[in-house]
Design an enzyme around this catalytic site. Structure first.
Site, PDB file in Angstrom:
ATOM      1  N   CYS A 164       0.807  -1.223   0.000  1.00 12.98           N
ATOM      2  CA  CYS A 164       0.000   0.000   0.000  1.00 12.98           C
ATOM      3  C   CYS A 164       0.839   1.271   0.000  1.00 12.98           C
ATOM      4  CB  CYS A 164      -0.937  -0.010   1.202  1.00 12.98           C
ATOM      5  SG  CYS A 164      -1.963  -1.493   1.262  1.00 12.98           S
ATOM      6  N   HIS A 303      -2.646   8.125   5.642  1.00 14.68           N
ATOM      7  CA  HIS A 303      -2.924   6.794   5.100  1.00 14.68           C
ATOM      8  C   HIS A 303      -4.340   6.398   5.501  1.00 14.68           C
ATOM      9  CE1 HIS A 303      -1.916   3.080   3.217  1.00 14.68           C
ATOM     10  NE2 HIS A 303      -2.061   2.359   4.321  1.00 14.68           N
ATOM     11  N   GLU A 314      -1.011   5.657  13.272  1.00 15.35           N
ATOM     12  CA  GLU A 314      -0.632   6.805  12.442  1.00 15.35           C
ATOM     13  C   GLU A 314      -0.824   8.097  13.229  1.00 15.35           C
ATOM     14  OE1 GLU A 314      -1.157   8.584   7.919  1.00 15.35           O
ATOM     15  OE2 GLU A 314      -2.632   7.135   8.663  1.00 15.35           O
ATOM     16  N   LYS A 335      -9.612   8.265   1.902  1.00 14.69           N
ATOM     17  CA  LYS A 335     -10.089   6.884   1.775  1.00 14.69           C
ATOM     18  C   LYS A 335     -11.507   6.733   2.316  1.00 14.69           C
ATOM     19  CE  LYS A 335      -5.637   4.398   1.894  1.00 14.69           C
ATOM     20  NZ  LYS A 335      -4.701   5.512   2.101  1.00 14.69           N
ATOM     21  N   HIS A 340      -9.792   2.068  -0.208  1.00 19.53           N
ATOM     22  CA  HIS A 340      -8.336   1.886  -0.210  1.00 19.53           C
ATOM     23  C   HIS A 340      -7.921   1.285  -1.552  1.00 19.53           C
ATOM     24  CE1 HIS A 340      -4.318   1.248   0.832  1.00 19.53           C
ATOM     25  NE2 HIS A 340      -4.438   0.549   1.941  1.00 19.53           N
ATOM     26  N   PHE A 399       1.825  -3.256   3.927  1.00 18.35           N
ATOM     27  CA  PHE A 399       2.188  -4.570   4.450  1.00 18.35           C
ATOM     28  C   PHE A 399       3.681  -4.818   4.203  1.00 18.35           C
ATOM     29  CE2 PHE A 399      -2.131  -7.044   4.136  1.00 18.35           C
ATOM     30  CZ  PHE A 399      -2.646  -6.223   5.111  1.00 18.35           C
TER      31      PHE A 399
END
Length: 413
Positions: A164, A303, A314, A335, A340, A399
């Site tokens: 991502c 994010h 975050e 998002k 996403h 990830f």
């Protein structure tokens, strides 16, 4: 050697909130969600019932049908967004400059739909019926390859695969290519088409996706009742140029890209490091790289996935990076409207960050109804806000422990 200044001159996008930048940005500012019922697959087969699908995309407007049949959807989106970005930049790629114009576009999982379809063909009909285009349709670098072929860009050519964080890493790395003098312009960003049987199954199996069946509230970053992210698809591409190159041809300039930070958590394959320390290091690196102070940043496109760990960690990373200034800057997650887009997220969100800076409008985080006490920053809840900015930041976390941050500032000649 003195670093060259790098500016943004073109934008192109295919997204769940619009198949061009103007439409997408208008919807983002208006708080319009692109999330709806899952239609590409049978929702009865999955606990996740909603998705952020690209709608009414006509590939033949960008690619001839006979060529499109040899490409996966993620490549369709990438080529279309690149053509729009280069047109927006009014960049003529010709025999004289082609070797100085490059492409760096990433994808988190590449042609998963192609892989699934061809695997079924192999099982049912044997290897002889597998398409000779199977491998070149599937591999993640084929978006970059097809963009280069379509546009004739012969310069620095690469593909990033960092889950991502892919789109943001791609833009940051392309920025560095120009900054050090290896290209005059780069077409860069990310593309993804992950709404496929196995992709959705995999994310459902690791419980990353929201099981909220209501499209209006399924993606709710930083809300106490969030329960996972919503799968999205599309592409976000920008054109970067050295300032000298852009000025020489009289190009319009959206913003200047000044900072890039990339770090690894070295912690876990899916979970972020404790307190988001890897993300904090990426943000600090990007600010330092841009020659800025934390107080210069007025907005962060987070994010902000709508998962429990991401949003909480975050937030902690932002506090670690900015100290007391964390409570004075604005943070939002687009998002909440786009879902996403995995490897494309950083590309699309870079565009929204650039436009926030240029237009002086902060995109909202919609569906933020019950604030999480552990997420206590200014997330621009539910409605856009007018605010002039000096500099803005976009974060992407992937990830494998990939963290990437890019910083843009208002262009001043």
């Amino acid at each position: 050697m003195e670093k060259r200044r790098v500016v943004v001159t073109g934008l192109g996008a295919v997204t769940p909130v619009g198949n061009d930048v103007t439409t997408a940005w208008q919807n983002i500012v208006a708080g319009v969600s692109g999330i709806g019922p899952l239609t590409r697959l049978n929702p009865e087969d999955y606990p996740a019932k909603v998705a952020a699908e690209v709608k009414d995309f006509q590939v033949e407007n960008f690619i001839e049908k006979k060529d499109a049949r040899k490409m996966d959807r993620f490549t369709h989106y990438a080529v279309a967004a690149s053509l729009m970005a280069v047109k927006d930049a009014d960049l003529d790629i010709n025999d004289e400059n082609a070797h100085r114009i490059g492409v760096w576009v990433g994808s988190g999982i590449g042609g998963m739909e192609t892989f699934e379809q061809q695997h079924e063909t192999f099982l049912n009909r044997g290897y002889r019926r597998v398409s000779p285009f199977f491998v070149p349709m599937m591999i993640p670098d084929m978006a970059t390859g097809q963009i280069s072929i379509t546009l004739g860009a012969k310069g620095f050519n690469s593909c990033t695969v960092t889950a991502c964080a892919t789109g943001t890493n791609s833009i940051g790395d392309a920025f560095k290519v120009i900054q050090r003098g290896d290209a005059d312009a780069m077409i860069t960003g990310g593309s993804e088409a992950p709404i496929t049987k196995m992709s959705l199954a995999g994310f459902c199996a690791n419980t990353a996706l929201s099981t909220n069946p209501d499209p209006k509230t399924a993606s709710r970053p930083f809300d106490q009742n969030r329960d996972g992210f919503v799968m999205g698809e599309g592409a976000g591409i920008i054109v970067l140029e050295s300032l000298e190159h852009a000025q020489a041809r009289g190009a319009k300039i959206y913003a200047e890209i000044v900072g890039y930070g990339a770090t690894g958590d070295a912690y876990h394959i899916t979970a972020p490091a404790p307190a988001g320390e890897g993300g904090a290091r990426a943000m600090k690196m990007a600010i330092s790289d841009g020659g800025l102070s934390p107080a210069d940043i007025g907005y962060i496109n987070a994010h902000g996935t709508s998962t429990d760990y991401n949003d909480k960690f975050e937030t902690l990373a932002i506090k670690e990076t900015f100290g007391e200034h964390a409570y004075k800057l604005a943070v939002s997650s687009t998002k909440s409207m786009t879902g996403h887009l995995l490897g494309a997220a950083g590309g699309v969100e870079a565009i929204f960050t650039i436009l926030a800076l240029k237009e002086g409008i902060l995109p909202p985080t919609i569906n933020l109804e019950t604030p999480d006490p552990e997420c206590d920053l200014d997330y621009v809840p539910n409605e856009a806000r007018k605010q002039e900015l000096k500099a803005a930041m976009s974060n992407s976390l992937g990830f494998g422990g990939h963290n990437a941050t890019i910083v843009f500032k208002k262009y001043e000649g």
